[in-house]
Design a protein around this motif. Sequence first.
Motif, PDB file in Angstrom:
ATOM      1  N   LYS A 131       0.842  -1.076   0.095  1.00 41.47           N
ATOM      2  CA  LYS A 131       0.060   0.171  -0.043  1.00 41.47           C
ATOM      3  C   LYS A 131       0.682   1.137  -0.007  1.00 41.47           C
ATOM      4  O   LYS A 131       1.899   1.216   0.500  1.00 41.47           O
ATOM      5  CB  LYS A 131      -0.974   0.042   1.362  1.00 41.47           C
ATOM      6  N   PRO A 132       0.485   2.225  -0.622  1.00 44.93           N
ATOM      7  CA  PRO A 132       1.126   3.490  -0.459  1.00 44.93           C
ATOM      8  C   PRO A 132       1.029   4.237   0.775  1.00 44.93           C
ATOM      9  O   PRO A 132       0.117   3.875   1.581  1.00 44.93           O
ATOM     10  CB  PRO A 132       0.350   4.412  -1.620  1.00 44.93           C
ATOM     11  N   PRO A 133       2.142   4.886   1.120  1.00 42.17           N
ATOM     12  CA  PRO A 133       2.174   5.400   2.750  1.00 42.17           C
ATOM     13  C   PRO A 133       1.126   6.433   2.918  1.00 42.17           C
ATOM     14  O   PRO A 133       0.770   7.158   2.013  1.00 42.17           O
ATOM     15  CB  PRO A 133       3.598   6.086   2.781  1.00 42.17           C
ATOM     16  N   LYS A 134       0.709   6.642   4.120  1.00 42.40           N
ATOM     17  CA  LYS A 134      -0.358   7.481   4.204  1.00 42.40           C
ATOM     18  C   LYS A 134       0.137   8.946   4.535  1.00 42.40           C
ATOM     19  O   LYS A 134      -0.670   9.933   3.999  1.00 42.40           O
ATOM     20  CB  LYS A 134      -1.275   7.268   5.495  1.00 42.40           C
TER      21      LYS A 134
END
Length: 74
Positions: free
Chosen positions: A33-36
Amino acid sequence: MYHKRGLWAIKAKNGGTFPEHEKKAVAAAPAKKPPKFYLADDVKKPLVNKCKARPTKLRCVYYSTRLETRVLNI
């Protein structure tokens, strides 16, 4: 430890060798997942240390008695 752990019994049961188990299939890794947050937000800043190292001060009483004992010992 060989006898205590009962390894001799396991080998005797399996014809003189340790049993070998088949390796399990490795599951595929999940998609990343892409970082928040942006990477710049996650970087921790080092704490600022404003203390300057200074040499220790010797008390004159202690220092003078040490000198006197050195003179007397020599």
